[in-house]
Design a protein around this motif. Structure first.
Motif, short mmCIF file in Angstrom:
data_model
loop_
_atom_site.label_atom_id
_atom_site.label_comp_id
_atom_site.label_asym_id
_atom_site.label_seq_id
_atom_site.Cartn_x
_atom_site.Cartn_y
_atom_site.Cartn_z
N GLN A 125 -0.98 4.33 8.23
CA GLN A 125 -0.76 4.09 9.65
C GLN A 125 -1.97 4.57 10.43
O GLN A 125 -2.32 5.75 10.39
CB GLN A 125 0.50 4.80 10.14
N ALA A 126 -2.60 3.64 11.12
CA ALA A 126 -3.72 3.95 12.00
C ALA A 126 -3.18 4.17 13.41
O ALA A 126 -2.09 3.68 13.74
CB ALA A 126 -4.73 2.81 11.98
N PRO A 127 -3.91 4.90 14.24
CA PRO A 127 -3.44 5.16 15.61
C PRO A 127 -3.13 3.87 16.35
O PRO A 127 -3.93 2.93 16.36
CB PRO A 127 -4.63 5.89 16.24
N GLY A 128 -1.95 3.82 16.93
CA GLY A 128 -1.55 2.66 17.72
C GLY A 128 -1.11 1.46 16.93
O GLY A 128 -0.85 0.40 17.50
N LYS A 129 -1.01 1.61 15.61
CA LYS A 129 -0.62 0.48 14.76
C LYS A 129 0.65 0.79 13.98
O LYS A 129 1.03 1.94 13.82
CB LYS A 129 -1.77 0.13 13.80
N GLU A 130 1.27 -0.28 13.48
CA GLU A 130 2.45 -0.13 12.65
C GLU A 130 2.06 0.42 11.28
O GLU A 130 0.93 0.26 10.82
CB GLU A 130 3.12 -1.50 12.46
N ARG A 131 3.04 1.07 10.64
CA ARG A 131 2.81 1.54 9.28
C ARG A 131 2.71 0.32 8.36
O ARG A 131 3.58 -0.56 8.38
CB ARG A 131 3.94 2.48 8.83
N GLU A 132 1.68 0.31 7.54
CA GLU A 132 1.32 -0.88 6.77
C GLU A 132 1.43 -0.59 5.28
O GLU A 132 0.98 0.47 4.80
CB GLU A 132 -0.12 -1.27 7.12
N PHE A 133 1.96 -1.54 4.53
CA PHE A 133 2.05 -1.41 3.08
C PHE A 133 0.67 -1.50 2.46
O PHE A 133 -0.11 -2.41 2.77
CB PHE A 133 2.94 -2.52 2.52
N VAL A 134 0.37 -0.57 1.55
CA VAL A 134 -0.91 -0.57 0.84
C VAL A 134 -0.72 -0.98 -0.62
O VAL A 134 -1.37 -1.91 -1.10
CB VAL A 134 -1.58 0.82 0.91
N ALA A 135 0.18 -0.29 -1.30
CA ALA A 135 0.39 -0.58 -2.73
C ALA A 135 1.71 0.00 -3.17
O ALA A 135 2.21 0.97 -2.59
CB ALA A 135 -0.74 0.01 -3.57
N GLY A 136 2.29 -0.59 -4.22
CA GLY A 136 3.52 -0.08 -4.79
C GLY A 136 3.54 -0.30 -6.29
O GLY A 136 2.83 -1.18 -6.80
N ILE A 137 4.33 0.52 -6.97
CA ILE A 137 4.41 0.42 -8.43
C ILE A 137 5.83 0.67 -8.88
O ILE A 137 6.50 1.58 -8.38
CB ILE A 137 3.42 1.42 -9.09
N ILE A 138 6.32 -0.15 -9.77
CA ILE A 138 7.61 0.05 -10.42
C ILE A 138 7.41 1.13 -11.49
O ILE A 138 6.55 0.98 -12.36
CB ILE A 138 8.14 -1.24 -11.08
N TRP A 139 8.21 2.21 -11.38
CA TRP A 139 7.95 3.35 -12.25
C TRP A 139 8.09 2.99 -13.72
O TRP A 139 7.26 3.36 -14.55
CB TRP A 139 8.89 4.49 -11.89
N SER A 140 9.14 2.26 -14.07
CA SER A 140 9.35 1.85 -15.46
C SER A 140 8.73 0.48 -15.67
O SER A 140 9.16 -0.49 -15.09
CB SER A 140 10.85 1.80 -15.76
N GLY A 141 7.68 0.40 -16.43
CA GLY A 141 7.03 -0.87 -16.67
C GLY A 141 5.68 -1.00 -16.00
O GLY A 141 4.78 -1.66 -16.51
N GLY A 142 5.53 -0.38 -14.84
CA GLY A 142 4.23 -0.34 -14.19
C GLY A 142 3.82 -1.55 -13.39
O GLY A 142 2.65 -1.67 -13.02
#
Length: 125
Positions: free
Chosen positions: A39-56
């Motif tokens: 989240q940058a100032p004045g902006k919405e929280r933005e998705f960067v990356a995600g990982i499924i724990w089992s399987g990767g």
């Protein structure tokens, strides 16, 4: 009580690299997935990356695709975000998040029910 603790933020010049870490502590259970948002100032929280724990399996936001890599170390209960070719527009507070609920989409903020306090990343031009 589950706690997520981010580390590794800081000041870096454009073109540089950083590796963020997020460690889970407290009550232990199996994550379905973990993610990084920013989240940058004045902006919405933005998705960067995600990982499924089992399987990767992983997913990445369009603005960072090709420049970041998410990974996890199950033995250390830690998820990492390796960021390369950083740009000034990558400047933001980076948050780690955990999701216990099977099957929810990685890029959606509401999929995650635990959040860290955030770590500041500043990229100078």
């Amino acid at each position: 009580q589950v706690q997520l603790a981010e580390s590794g933020g800081g000041l870096v010049q454009a073109g540089g690299s950083l590796r963020l870490s997020c460690t889970t502590s407290g009550r232990t259970f199996n994550w379905y997935a973990m993610g990084w948002f920013r989240q940058a100032p004045g902006k919405e929280r933005e998705f960067v990356a995600g990982i499924i724990w089992s399987g990767g399996s992983t997913a990445y936001g369009d603005s960072v695709k090709g420049r970041v890599t998410i990974s996890r170390d199950s033995a250390k209960n830690t998820v990492y975000l390796e960021m390369n070719s950083l740009k000034p527009e990558d400047t933001a507070v980076y948050y780690c998040a955990g999701d216990r609920r099977f099957g929810l989409p990685l890029p959606i903020r509401s999929s995650y029910d635990y959040w860290g306090q955030g770590t500041q990343v500043t990229v100078s031009s």
